[in-house]
Structure formats: C-alpha cells, structure tokens
Scaffold this motif. Structure first.
Motif, PDB file in Angstrom:
ATOM      1  N   ALA A   1       0.849  -1.191   0.000  1.00  0.00           N
ATOM      2  CA  ALA A   1       0.000   0.000   0.000  1.00  0.00           C
ATOM      3  C   ALA A   1       0.886   1.243   0.000  1.00  0.00           C
ATOM      4  N   ASN A   2       0.803   2.084   1.029  1.00  0.00           N
ATOM      5  CA  ASN A   2       1.547   3.341   1.022  1.00  0.00           C
ATOM      6  C   ASN A   2       2.746   3.336   1.955  1.00  0.00           C
ATOM      7  N   MET A   3       3.333   2.139   2.165  1.00  0.00           N
ATOM      8  CA  MET A   3       4.544   2.043   2.993  1.00  0.00           C
ATOM      9  C   MET A   3       5.521   1.036   2.409  1.00  0.00           C
ATOM     10  N   PRO A   4       6.815   1.270   2.565  1.00  0.00           N
ATOM     11  CA  PRO A   4       7.805   0.243   2.187  1.00  0.00           C
ATOM     12  C   PRO A   4       7.612  -0.992   3.062  1.00  0.00           C
TER      13      PRO A   4
ATOM     14  N   ILE B   1       6.393  -4.499   7.962  1.00  0.00           N
ATOM     15  CA  ILE B   1       6.702  -5.836   8.488  1.00  0.00           C
ATOM     16  C   ILE B   1       7.786  -6.410   7.583  1.00  0.00           C
ATOM     17  N   PRO B   2       9.033  -6.365   7.981  1.00  0.00           N
ATOM     18  CA  PRO B   2      10.141  -6.797   7.118  1.00  0.00           C
ATOM     19  C   PRO B   2       9.957  -8.222   6.605  1.00  0.00           C
ATOM     20  N   LEU B   3      10.259  -8.407   5.324  1.00  0.00           N
ATOM     21  CA  LEU B   3      10.122  -9.722   4.679  1.00  0.00           C
ATOM     22  C   LEU B   3      11.450 -10.436   4.474  1.00  0.00           C
ATOM     23  N   GLU B   4      12.506  -9.695   4.375  1.00  0.00           N
ATOM     24  CA  GLU B   4      13.802 -10.311   4.078  1.00  0.00           C
ATOM     25  C   GLU B   4      14.366 -11.058   5.300  1.00  0.00           C
ATOM     26  N   PRO B   5      15.149 -12.123   5.057  1.00  0.00           N
ATOM     27  CA  PRO B   5      15.592 -12.655   3.752  1.00  0.00           C
ATOM     28  C   PRO B   5      14.520 -13.555   3.136  1.00  0.00           C
ATOM     29  N   LEU B   6      13.870 -13.048   2.082  1.00  0.00           N
ATOM     30  CA  LEU B   6      12.712 -13.722   1.509  1.00  0.00           C
ATOM     31  C   LEU B   6      13.079 -15.049   0.845  1.00  0.00           C
ATOM     32  N   HIS B   7      14.200 -15.077   0.136  1.00  0.00           N
ATOM     33  CA  HIS B   7      14.650 -16.323  -0.511  1.00  0.00           C
ATOM     34  C   HIS B   7      14.832 -17.418   0.536  1.00  0.00           C
ATOM     35  N   ASP B   8      15.486 -17.086   1.613  1.00  0.00           N
ATOM     36  CA  ASP B   8      15.748 -18.078   2.664  1.00  0.00           C
ATOM     37  C   ASP B   8      14.461 -18.558   3.326  1.00  0.00           C
ATOM     38  N   LYS B   9      13.509 -17.659   3.485  1.00  0.00           N
ATOM     39  CA  LYS B   9      12.248 -18.041   4.128  1.00  0.00           C
ATOM     40  C   LYS B   9      11.487 -19.057   3.281  1.00  0.00           C
ATOM     41  N   PHE B  10      11.380 -18.806   1.975  1.00  0.00           N
ATOM     42  CA  PHE B  10      10.687 -19.762   1.106  1.00  0.00           C
ATOM     43  C   PHE B  10      11.443 -21.088   1.058  1.00  0.00           C
TER      44      PHE B  10
ATOM     45  N   ALA C   1       5.735   5.958  -2.463  1.00  0.00           N
ATOM     46  CA  ALA C   1       4.741   5.391  -1.563  1.00  0.00           C
ATOM     47  C   ALA C   1       3.359   5.976  -1.797  1.00  0.00           C
ATOM     48  N   ASP C   2       3.288   7.218  -2.287  1.00  0.00           N
ATOM     49  CA  ASP C   2       1.997   7.876  -2.470  1.00  0.00           C
ATOM     50  C   ASP C   2       1.391   7.595  -3.844  1.00  0.00           C
ATOM     51  N   ARG C   3       2.004   6.700  -4.612  1.00  0.00           N
ATOM     52  CA  ARG C   3       1.478   6.403  -5.949  1.00  0.00           C
ATOM     53  C   ARG C   3       1.056   4.939  -6.069  1.00  0.00           C
ATOM     54  N   TRP C   4       0.404   4.423  -5.032  1.00  0.00           N
ATOM     55  CA  TRP C   4      -0.078   3.045  -5.106  1.00  0.00           C
ATOM     56  C   TRP C   4      -1.454   2.997  -5.747  1.00  0.00           C
TER      57      TRP C   4
END
Length: 285
Positions: free
Chosen positions: A181-184, A189-198, A250-253
């Motif tokens: 949405a309008n936030m990084p 809620i941090p996602l990284e390290p995304l590769h390792d999580k999957f 962020a304001d252009r979603w």
C-alpha cells in the motif's frame, strides 16, 4: 532469447503500460503495482503459459491466478494485446455496464477465479494443481502474489501444503516491488531474507530481475526447478515502472488522474521508452 524476441516483448509490455495508464482515470486504479507487474504478466501469457483465446475452456490449458488482484489493469491490458479482450471494453473500467473493475471477475473470459482479498488464491491454486496431479495432467499453474500480501499467514500455510503434496507443477511468482500500500514493506513488516524463508518452507526458489525478459526466460525455462517441490520466483520489480515521475513512490499506489495528467504520463512513458532504446544502442556501439 534472441534480440528480436526481446524487442517484441518490450514493445508488447510498452503497449500494456499504455493501457494501464489510460485506466488510471475516471475513478482510477492501482497504477503503481500494475506497472510493476506488467512485464511478468506479459512474459507469462505470451511465452510460458498455454493460454490463448481459443483454449479458455480446454481442460489441458495452463492456469494463472492473480492473487494480487489490484494489478488487474496489467492483466486486462495483456488480454487486449493477445486478443482475449476487445480494447473498447477498457473504456468501461468501473462502469456498471461491464464487469471490469478494480479486481478480477470470473465473468470476464480468461479470469479463472475472482480475487481482491489478499492471501486467498494460493490455496485455490493448490487445489487446482493437486487436482491436475491426481489426474496425471501436465498443466502448469501460476499464482502471482504481492510482496505485501505475504504478510497474510495463508500464503505460508499454502507453501507448506504445496510441498507436503509435492506440487512441482505450481509456481508462486512474487512481485517484489518493495511496497505494501503506502509504505515500504521493510518499514512495516520486514520480509527479508525472503529467498531463505521460502527455502525453509521447502520451496525451490529463484530470485531474478522482474523487468528483464532474459532473466524471466532463464528462470521459467528451468521449470520445474526441483522435482517434488513448490517452485517460487521472487521477481524484483519497481513500483510504477516506466514512469520515472511516480516510480518507487509510496503515495502512488492508487491514482485517479485527470485526462490531462494521463496524456502527460503517456508522453512520459513514450519518452522513457525512447531513452531506453537510445541507451541500449549506445551500449551496442
């Protein structure tokens, strides 16, 4: 991938982006996320999936589920360019005279399942992939997810179930544009390290540049990535790709531009395309 094929895909993606921009008025649309997903959708429908206007009811067709349903302008734009939808219908965007609005609708031929409530379609895709496995079919099943969507626990439950049933005919494609949405994403809620999580959830993972058709080709021609494991492609993309004035903002979603603004953005899109061509020509020289 040949230079000619790359040029064809880039031109196709450019036209799809034009459609997206035109749909960002008279009520607006999620233009930033749709632009980030355009190259992914174009590649999958034109090069990887067995889906065409002639086989939409064929049991041997492949399946694509757009779980991040707010990117539907990219899907509709691709449908137009590949002959699955009349271009004139795009003018009915958000009109009560048609079924084209902010999320996919199964009343539109080529839409396999309605979406909009994030985190739901991975489970639907699992059901279809499992049915195909049980029947001995060879259909491919794609589910496109947003990175912010991964905050829904159902996505991770789906990854566990897919691997439990060894669904190597299923591919999760994550549009990693770094925004929810309008936030990084990494500030929310941090996602990284995304590769390792999957990978920890049992998936076979590839991380690529989601705007490079060569990278997309290299990744998807390796399908299935590993026998008996869910395939995951993390596609690093840029929100608003193709329009520097709104890229990674962020304001252009979601945007509802005036017709004058749309015309200016179309000119910007065209200018960015020409600048890219000139840059590539200089590199070749």
């Amino acid at each position: 991938m040949t230079d000619l094929k790359k040029q064809e895909l880039e031109e196709l993606a450019f036209r799809v982006r034009q459609h997206i921009v035109k749909m960002s008025t008279d009520g607006g649309c999620f233009v930033g996320a749709s632009l980030s997903a355009a190259d992914l959708v174009v590649y999958l429908y034109s090069e990887f999936l067995n889906i065409s206007k002639d086989n939409l009811q064929d049991p041997d067709r492949d399946y694509l589920f757009l779980s991040k349903g707010h990117d539907v302008p990219a899907l509709y734009g691709t449908f137009v360019e590949l002959g699955l939808m009349e271009e004139s219908r795009l003018k009915n965007h958000l009109s009560t005279s048609d079924n084209i609005y902010w999320h996919p609708n199964t009343k539109v031929p080529g839409i396999e399942f309605h979406s909009g409530s994030l985190g739901h379609l991975p489970s639907v895709a699992i059901g279809v992939a499992l049915d195909i496995k049980m029947k001995g079919g060879s259909n491919k099943v794609i589910c496109i997810l947003g990175d912010g969507e991964l905050n829904e626990g159902t996505c991770w439950e789906a990854a566990l179930v897919a691997n439990a049933h060894k669904l190597d005919n299923l591919i999760f494609v994550v549009d990693r544009n770094q925004f929810q949405a309008n936030m990084p994403t990494e500030e929310l809620i941090p996602l990284e390290p995304l590769h390792d999580k999957f990978s920890a959830f049992g998936a076979a993972v590839k991380r690529i540049d989601g705007h490079s058709f060569e990278a997309l080709e290299e990744a998807f021609t390796a399908y299935p990535f590993q026998e008996g494991r869910l395939n995951v492609v993390i596609a690093d993309t840029v929100r608003g790709k193709g329009l520097p004035s709104i890229e990674a903002r962020a304001d252009r979603w979601f945007c509802n531009f005036t017709q004058t603004e749309v015309e200016a953005l179309l000119e910007e899109l065209k200018g960015e395309k020409l600048a890219t061509i000139e840059s590539e020509t200089l590199v070749v020289r």
